[in-house]
Design a protein around this motif. Structure first.
Motif, mmCIF file in Angstrom:
data_model
loop_
_atom_site.group_PDB
_atom_site.id
_atom_site.type_symbol
_atom_site.label_atom_id
_atom_site.label_comp_id
_atom_site.label_asym_id
_atom_site.label_seq_id
_atom_site.Cartn_x
_atom_site.Cartn_y
_atom_site.Cartn_z
ATOM 1 N N ASN A 152 0.811 -1.232 0.000
ATOM 2 C CA ASN A 152 0.000 0.000 0.000
ATOM 3 C C ASN A 152 0.836 1.271 0.000
ATOM 4 O OD1 ASN A 152 -2.497 -1.392 0.099
ATOM 5 N ND2 ASN A 152 -2.109 -1.796 2.272
ATOM 6 N N VAL A 153 1.927 1.260 -0.732
ATOM 7 C CA VAL A 153 2.806 2.433 -0.821
ATOM 8 C C VAL A 153 2.166 3.443 -1.783
ATOM 9 C CG1 VAL A 153 5.128 3.189 -1.491
ATOM 10 C CG2 VAL A 153 4.793 0.937 -0.485
ATOM 11 N N PRO A 154 2.143 4.743 -1.451
ATOM 12 C CA PRO A 154 1.565 5.730 -2.379
ATOM 13 C C PRO A 154 2.319 5.713 -3.721
ATOM 14 C CG PRO A 154 1.949 6.716 -0.245
ATOM 15 C CD PRO A 154 2.611 5.373 -0.216
ATOM 16 N N SER A 155 1.570 5.845 -4.809
ATOM 17 C CA SER A 155 2.176 5.827 -6.140
ATOM 18 C C SER A 155 1.473 6.854 -7.023
ATOM 19 C CB SER A 155 2.023 4.432 -6.749
ATOM 20 O OG SER A 155 2.151 4.472 -8.144
ATOM 21 N N LYS A 156 2.284 7.662 -7.751
ATOM 22 C CA LYS A 156 1.690 8.655 -8.642
ATOM 23 C C LYS A 156 0.868 7.977 -9.733
ATOM 24 C CE LYS A 156 5.018 12.345 -8.112
ATOM 25 N NZ LYS A 156 6.298 12.807 -8.621
ATOM 26 N N ALA A 157 1.439 6.937 -10.308
ATOM 27 C CA ALA A 157 0.781 6.285 -11.451
ATOM 28 C C ALA A 157 -0.371 5.387 -11.032
ATOM 29 C CB ALA A 157 1.809 5.473 -12.230
ATOM 30 N N MET A 158 -0.204 4.725 -9.888
ATOM 31 C CA MET A 158 -1.175 3.683 -9.547
ATOM 32 C C MET A 158 -2.032 4.013 -8.334
ATOM 33 S SD MET A 158 1.487 0.484 -9.974
ATOM 34 C CE MET A 158 0.316 -0.859 -9.915
ATOM 35 N N GLY A 159 -1.799 5.138 -7.690
ATOM 36 C CA GLY A 159 -2.506 5.460 -6.443
ATOM 37 C C GLY A 159 -1.833 4.750 -5.281
ATOM 38 N N ARG A 160 -1.917 3.455 -5.291
ATOM 39 C CA ARG A 160 -1.227 2.620 -4.287
ATOM 40 C C ARG A 160 -0.552 1.467 -5.002
ATOM 41 N NH1 ARG A 160 -1.044 4.516 1.059
ATOM 42 N NH2 ARG A 160 -2.644 6.104 1.151
ATOM 43 N N LYS A 161 0.533 1.006 -4.442
ATOM 44 C CA LYS A 161 1.230 -0.131 -5.053
ATOM 45 C C LYS A 161 1.966 -0.913 -3.974
ATOM 46 C CE LYS A 161 5.446 2.528 -5.936
ATOM 47 N NZ LYS A 161 6.436 3.019 -6.895
ATOM 48 N N ASP A 162 2.405 -2.101 -4.351
ATOM 49 C CA ASP A 162 3.265 -2.906 -3.478
ATOM 50 C C ASP A 162 4.665 -2.917 -4.099
ATOM 51 O OD1 ASP A 162 1.008 -3.435 -2.027
ATOM 52 O OD2 ASP A 162 0.859 -5.557 -2.582
ATOM 53 N N ILE A 163 5.672 -3.084 -3.273
ATOM 54 C CA ILE A 163 7.066 -3.155 -3.748
ATOM 55 C C ILE A 163 7.764 -4.302 -3.011
ATOM 56 C CG2 ILE A 163 9.296 -1.924 -3.889
ATOM 57 C CD1 ILE A 163 7.749 0.713 -3.681
ATOM 58 N N ILE A 164 8.625 -5.005 -3.720
ATOM 59 C CA ILE A 164 9.473 -6.014 -3.057
ATOM 60 C C ILE A 164 10.931 -5.662 -3.358
ATOM 61 C CG2 ILE A 164 10.170 -8.447 -2.977
ATOM 62 C CD1 ILE A 164 7.304 -9.202 -3.733
ATOM 63 N N LYS A 165 11.741 -5.566 -2.315
ATOM 64 C CA LYS A 165 13.168 -5.305 -2.493
ATOM 65 C C LYS A 165 13.940 -6.549 -2.058
ATOM 66 C CE LYS A 165 12.914 -0.319 -1.950
ATOM 67 N NZ LYS A 165 13.661 0.875 -1.527
ATOM 68 N N ILE A 166 14.822 -6.972 -2.908
ATOM 69 C CA ILE A 166 15.600 -8.198 -2.633
ATOM 70 C C ILE A 166 17.088 -7.844 -2.699
ATOM 71 C CG2 ILE A 166 16.073 -10.568 -3.406
ATOM 72 C CD1 ILE A 166 13.308 -10.316 -4.957
ATOM 73 N N GLU A 167 17.802 -7.952 -1.563
ATOM 74 C CA GLU A 167 19.219 -7.564 -1.506
ATOM 75 C C GLU A 167 20.082 -8.742 -1.942
ATOM 76 O OE1 GLU A 167 20.394 -4.437 0.696
ATOM 77 O OE2 GLU A 167 22.060 -4.698 -0.691
ATOM 78 N N ASN A 168 19.918 -9.152 -3.167
ATOM 79 C CA ASN A 168 20.728 -10.252 -3.700
ATOM 80 C C ASN A 168 20.420 -10.360 -5.190
ATOM 81 O OD1 ASN A 168 22.484 -12.402 -3.751
ATOM 82 N ND2 ASN A 168 21.008 -13.895 -2.976
#
Lengths: 142, 309
Positions: free
Chosen positions: A42-58
């Motif tokens: 539920n991260v705010p997004s200009k394009a999508m309103g809300r979005k999810d993100i996954i960060k993978i440190e590898n």
């Protein structure tokens, strides 16, 4: 707002449709890895309103066809030395091999385990795929 | 070296190739003696994972009439399949025992899978409810024998149009010959699948759907009857309710054209009364006979036999 630091090297799956982040997290079995991973929902997004993100440190291999099946709005960002190295937009795959099984209970691919079911996209609206072996249609659902 | 050809689906052949096969089959039918050594020294493998007397014997007869030999099994229980051997392994082994193979399998897509591992041509002898291309070839030859062409014929299909793979395959193939109208006669429960109807309509085909034979009998040039198969039903009550529907007898064909032909892939249960067998319009036994000649033509084509010598 909740703050998560940038990663140095690895992969960021951005523009995930809200609700799909957790599904992808589980499908990639990221709960079982021994390197840092972050799931943002539920991260705010200009394009999508809300979005999810996954960060993978590898640096891991991610099947873009697989991501495209789940959510074709995803952008894959490859991070190298703290900078954006490569940006890839996923697409709904035209041909799929071995990512899901044929819904036809009489299809040979559901009996001989060494056979990977192969499909061709027939409708991107319904994610309908035609089996190369029995020609039945399977609608992919996450 | 030419790419290995198989027959898994009637669409594996162009209409030009189908026409050539029909022409060759007719020639073989009229002059079988010319071809009785065409496949001398060649072996046909018959891999029947489920019983099918008619198809198997028709293939065996075809190969023997071409001067070739046969080997194989007619029941999975008597082969190494019962020990758990995969199709891929079986077909790789058979590839060194035979020059061409026909496969009947209860699972849909099995012959396609076999063709990926085979070093010899594979013929689909029927895979579950999916395809039975040599029946389609037999039907095409029969229509051509009696009507001379596919165009301008009114073709009606009667009986189990939902599960009947022979009907699906024949309709699809005839549609490639620009036949633009089919009459479908079936109970609602056994009507042609919607997906097939949609695809035919998209290709410009008109489907006339009726529920009784009588109302369209006088329009029909070719009447294709099918069996209502018990094994396609989930419960016996539904089967018993519908099995008696659409029985063809002399009374029902009273209004039929004098040159109409009645076809059936056989075996029949009770959908065609025995009293019709003597009627000149009943061609289903001749249809079974023609199946041998189209299979002979197919075997020589896939084996690339030089028939000019």
């Amino acid at each position: 707002m909740l703050e998560v630091t940038s990663i140095k090297k690895g992969i960021v799956l951005d523009h995930i449709t809200v609700g799909n982040g957790l599904k992808i997290f589980n499908k990639l079995m990221l709960d079982q890895v021994d390197y840092p991973v972050v799931l943002l929902m539920n991260v705010p997004s200009k394009a999508m309103g809300r979005k999810d993100i996954i960060k993978i440190e590898n640096n891991i291999d991610i099947d873009l066809a697989f991501l495209g099946l789940i959510d074709d709005s995803i952008t894959v960002n490859i991070i190298k030395e703290g900078k954006l190295g490569q940006k890839k937009k996923v697409e709904i795959p035209k041909n799929v091999k071995g990512l899901f099984s044929c819904h036809n209970p009489r299809c040979i691919t559901n009996f001989d385990d060494y056979v990977k079911p192969e499909f061709e996209l027939v409708s991107s609206d319904t994610l309908s795929y035609q089996c190369e072996y029995c020609e039945e249609i399977t609608e992919y659902k996450i | 070296m030419n790419k290995l050809r198989h027959l898994i689906d009637p669409e594996d052949f162009t209409t030009k190739e189908l026409d050539e096969l029909i022409k060759l089959a007719k020639e073989m039918y009229h002059h079988p003696e010319k071809y009785n050594e065409a496949c001398k020294g060649k072996i046909l493998g018959t891999l029947f994972y489920e019983p099918s007397t008619r198809t198997r014997l028709s293939f065996e007869s075809a190969m023997l009439r071409l001067g070739g030999s046969i080997l194989g099994f007619s029941d999975a229980a008597t082969s190494s399949v019962s020990k758990g051997e995969s199709i891929a392994d079986t077909i790789r082994v058979i590839s060194s025992y035979a020059d061409i193979a026909v496969m009947r399998h209860p699972k849909e897509g099995a012959p396609k899978l076999a063709s990926k591992y085979a070093h010899i041509p594979i013929i689909n002898g029927g895979d579950g409810g999916h395809q039975h291309p040599t029946q389609t070839l037999t039907d095409l030859l029969t229509i051509h024998m009696y009507k001379g062409a596919f165009e301008n014929q009114t073709i009606a299909f009667c009986g189990d149009l939902k599960f009947g793979r022979t009907v699906h395959s024949l309709i699809r193939t005839l549609a490639r010959y620009n036949i633009k109208q089919f009459i479908l006669i079936s109970p609602e429960e056994l009507s042609l699948p919607d997906s097939l109807k949609r695809s035919l309509i998209k290709d410009g085909v008109t489907l006339k759907e009726v529920s009784t034979l009588e109302e369209v009998m006088n329009e029909i040039d070719i009447l294709y009857m099918t069996r209502i198969q018990k094994e396609r039903f989930f419960n016996e009550a539904d089967y018993n309710r519908l099995k008696g529907s659409y029985i063809l007898d002399l009374a029902k064909i009273k209004t039929a054209k004098k040159d109409m032909i009645i076809m059936h892939p056989l075996p029949r249960v009770n959908e065609i009364a025995y009293e019709l067998d003597q009627d000149p319009r009943a061609v289903y036994f001749e249809q079974a006979k023609l199946g041998i000649y189209i299979r002979m033509a197919l075997i020589t084509k896939l084996l690339e036999v030089d028939l000019t010598c």
